[in-house]
Design an enzyme around this catalytic site. Structure first.
Site, PDB file in Angstrom:
ATOM      1  N   ASP A 191       1.856 -16.488 -42.227  1.00 42.22           N
ATOM      2  CA  ASP A 191       2.182 -17.838 -42.709  1.00 42.22           C
ATOM      3  C   ASP A 191       3.694 -18.056 -42.683  1.00 42.22           C
ATOM      4  O   ASP A 191       4.182 -19.111 -42.265  1.00 42.22           O
ATOM      5  CB  ASP A 191       1.580 -18.086 -44.104  1.00 42.22           C
ATOM      6  CG  ASP A 191       1.849 -16.975 -45.104  1.00 42.22           C
ATOM      7  OD1 ASP A 191       2.319 -15.884 -44.705  1.00 42.22           O
ATOM      8  OD2 ASP A 191       1.595 -17.192 -46.304  1.00 42.22           O
ATOM      9  N   ASP A 237       0.659 -21.022 -29.388  1.00 36.45           N
ATOM     10  CA  ASP A 237       0.657 -22.478 -29.182  1.00 36.45           C
ATOM     11  C   ASP A 237       1.839 -23.114 -29.909  1.00 36.45           C
ATOM     12  O   ASP A 237       2.501 -24.006 -29.383  1.00 36.45           O
ATOM     13  CB  ASP A 237      -0.640 -23.109 -29.715  1.00 36.45           C
ATOM     14  CG  ASP A 237      -1.687 -23.317 -28.616  1.00 36.45           C
ATOM     15  OD1 ASP A 237      -1.669 -22.541 -27.636  1.00 36.45           O
ATOM     16  OD2 ASP A 237      -2.516 -24.241 -28.746  1.00 36.45           O
ATOM     17  N   LYS A 267      -0.986  -9.945 -41.940  1.00 31.80           N
ATOM     18  CA  LYS A 267      -1.373 -10.560 -43.214  1.00 31.80           C
ATOM     19  C   LYS A 267      -1.783  -9.408 -44.124  1.00 31.80           C
ATOM     20  O   LYS A 267      -2.871  -9.391 -44.706  1.00 31.80           O
ATOM     21  CB  LYS A 267      -2.512 -11.574 -42.977  1.00 31.80           C
ATOM     22  CG  LYS A 267      -2.829 -12.475 -44.155  1.00 31.80           C
ATOM     23  CD  LYS A 267      -1.762 -13.520 -44.468  1.00 31.80           C
ATOM     24  CE  LYS A 267      -2.068 -14.226 -45.773  1.00 31.80           C
ATOM     25  NZ  LYS A 267      -1.022 -15.187 -46.185  1.00 31.80           N
ATOM     26  N   TYR A 284     -11.965 -12.051 -32.774  1.00 39.34           N
ATOM     27  CA  TYR A 284     -12.512 -12.637 -31.546  1.00 39.34           C
ATOM     28  C   TYR A 284     -13.709 -11.840 -31.019  1.00 39.34           C
ATOM     29  O   TYR A 284     -14.629 -12.408 -30.450  1.00 39.34           O
ATOM     30  CB  TYR A 284     -11.439 -12.653 -30.451  1.00 39.34           C
ATOM     31  CG  TYR A 284     -10.669 -13.938 -30.355  1.00 39.34           C
ATOM     32  CD1 TYR A 284      -9.925 -14.408 -31.429  1.00 39.34           C
ATOM     33  CD2 TYR A 284     -10.664 -14.672 -29.172  1.00 39.34           C
ATOM     34  CE1 TYR A 284      -9.198 -15.578 -31.325  1.00 39.34           C
ATOM     35  CE2 TYR A 284      -9.933 -15.845 -29.062  1.00 39.34           C
ATOM     36  CZ  TYR A 284      -9.205 -16.296 -30.138  1.00 39.34           C
ATOM     37  OH  TYR A 284      -8.489 -17.449 -30.021  1.00 39.34           O
ATOM     38  N   ASP A 287      -3.051 -16.265 -30.980  1.00 39.63           N
ATOM     39  CA  ASP A 287      -3.555 -17.511 -30.399  1.00 39.63           C
ATOM     40  C   ASP A 287      -2.816 -18.687 -31.022  1.00 39.63           C
ATOM     41  O   ASP A 287      -2.310 -19.573 -30.321  1.00 39.63           O
ATOM     42  CB  ASP A 287      -5.066 -17.617 -30.665  1.00 39.63           C
ATOM     43  CG  ASP A 287      -5.660 -18.898 -30.115  1.00 39.63           C
ATOM     44  OD1 ASP A 287      -5.325 -19.259 -28.970  1.00 39.63           O
ATOM     45  OD2 ASP A 287      -6.454 -19.541 -30.827  1.00 39.63           O
TER      46      ASP A 287
HETATM   47  C1  IPM Z   1      -5.951 -19.125 -25.267  1.00 42.37           C
HETATM   48  C2  IPM Z   1      -7.140 -20.032 -25.502  1.00 42.37           C
HETATM   49  C3  IPM Z   1      -8.388 -19.165 -25.569  1.00 42.37           C
HETATM   50  C4  IPM Z   1      -8.239 -18.274 -26.770  1.00 42.37           C
HETATM   51  C5  IPM Z   1      -9.715 -19.965 -25.609  1.00 42.37           C
HETATM   52  C6  IPM Z   1      -9.839 -20.914 -24.454  1.00 42.37           C
HETATM   53  C7  IPM Z   1     -10.899 -19.048 -25.670  1.00 42.37           C
HETATM   54  O1  IPM Z   1      -6.944 -20.808 -26.637  1.00 42.37           O
HETATM   55  O2  IPM Z   1      -5.932 -18.430 -24.244  1.00 42.37           O
HETATM   56  O3  IPM Z   1      -5.063 -19.119 -26.116  1.00 42.37           O
HETATM   57  O4  IPM Z   1      -8.574 -18.654 -27.895  1.00 42.37           O
HETATM   58  O5  IPM Z   1      -7.779 -17.150 -26.574  1.00 42.37           O
HETATM   59 MG    MG Z   2      -5.047 -20.592 -27.499  1.00 44.01          MG
END
Ligand code: IPM
Ligand code: MG
Length: 359
Positions: free
Chosen positions: A222, A250, A190, A135, A246
């Protein structure tokens, strides 16, 4: 206690307004100051993270953040896009430790896309390193390739990198969190392919030696993605890098049925933090009064616990959220037959009411 209130874009304004009401309903004194961030700040001042907003965030004891982003800004130069606001806050405030709990509330077990028995009672804490990795790694950019499969072609590149102290400090956060939970840390890497994550794994193993009471395991990312949907309850604390965190956070959020329920904290080395819902700005439902404010309200609870040393108030908010779920109140994202559909502000009303009736 000075709070910076940064609602941002999309549903950010609606959900943060409800969390602010909940904070105001506590018998605590806060000084709150609001500022624009993300696309809203770009519209007003031509930059997603204006100096005034950054300075407010720096001067506050904690930051409550809504969301940043809208597809309509996708064509802007990268430094002007709303997402740069959250990345800039993380970087400038040194918010390296991102805590993303994935908790499956009893009443929402059936909202998960997984079988109820796989997720009932799920309580995972994902700890994502937030200021390093690909990042923020330099160099990055575009150039003409001089080697590889297509010399002379335009190529883009990013740099994945972690230093030993960066890995150590997030490791300590993870092990210390595990000591307060079920004393298990799974470090996701990884290492079979990437130098960066071989170092990550080696350093985690070293840090783990200082925590003999915590059981450390290692897993490739993975496989972790697979295990998260196969047997999510086998995890407790998961620690990983910025990029993998990240993605996995999710994934983990959906196990719980709704990303609309999940708070997050991003902490610096002194536990000053930025608190935001794990979901994004959801421009498709912005302004309709249907967004779920509970993730933001629960983020306010995390703020009270981690940055403001008010754990009792945090527990009160969490209990109030449980109470409204028990009453059957649901925003559309968590609605199911037999429950009562409510909007954003009605959900806020219900949480405030539940707070006032606590014994
Ligand atoms: C998160 C989001 C952010 C990230 C984006 C909006 C930059 O997806 O906080 O997970 O990738 O960290
Ligand atoms: Mg995110």
């Amino acid at each position: 206690m000075k709070l910076a209130i940064l609602p941002g874009d999309g549903i950010g304004t609606e959900i943060v307004a409800q969390a602010v009401r909940v904070l105001q309903a506590l018998d605590l004194k806060f000084e709150m100051e609001e500022a624009k961030v993300g696309g809203a700040a770009y519209e007003a001042f031509g930059h997603p993270l204006p100096d005034a907003t950054l300075n407010l965030a720096k001067s506050a004891d904690a930051i409550l953040f809504g969301a940043a982003g809208d597809w309509k800004y996708d064509t802007l130069d990268r430094p002007l896009r709303p997402e740069q606001a959250i990345l800039g806050l993380r970087k400038h405030l040194g918010l390296f430790a991102n805590l993303r709990p994935a908790i499956c509330y009893e009443q929402l077990t059936h909202a998960s896309s997984l079988k109820p028995e796989l997720v009932a009672g799920l309580d995972i804490l994902i700890i994502r390193e937030l200021t390093g990795d690909i990042y923020f790694g330099q160099p990055r950019g575009r150039r003409t390739a001089t080697d590889g499969h297509f010399p002379g072609a335009l190529e883009a590149f990013d740099t994945m990198r972690y230093s030993v102290p960066e890995i150590e400090r997030i490791g300590h956060v993870a092990f210390q969190a595990a000591q307060k939970r079920s004393k298990k840390v799974c470090s996701v890497d990884k290492a079979n392919v990437l130098e960066t994550f071989q170092l990550w794994k080696d350093v985690m193993t070293e840090v783990g030696k200082s925590y003999p009471d915590v059981q450390l395991s290692h897993m490739y990312v993975d496989n972790a993605a697979m295990q998260l949907v196969k047997a999510p309850k086998a995890f407790d604390v998961v620690v990983t890098g910025n990029m993998f965190g990240d993605i996995l956070s999710d994934e983990a959020s959906m196990l719980t049925g709704s990303i609309g329920m999940l708070p997050s904290a991003s902490l610096d080395k002194a536990n000053k933090g930025l608190y935001e819902p794990s979901h994004g700005s959801a421009p498709d439902i912005a302004g309709k009064g249907v967004a779920n404010p509970l993730a933001t309200i629960l983020s306010a609870a995390m703020m009270l616990r981690y940055s403001l040393a008010q754990p009792e108030a945090a527990v009160r908010i969490e209990a109030a959220v449980q109470a409204v779920l028990a009453q059957g109140l649901r925003t559309p994202d968590i609605y199911s037959d037999g429950t009562t559909k409510v909007g954003t502000s009605q959900m806020g009303d219900a949480v405030v009411a539940a707070l006032s009736t606590q014994g």
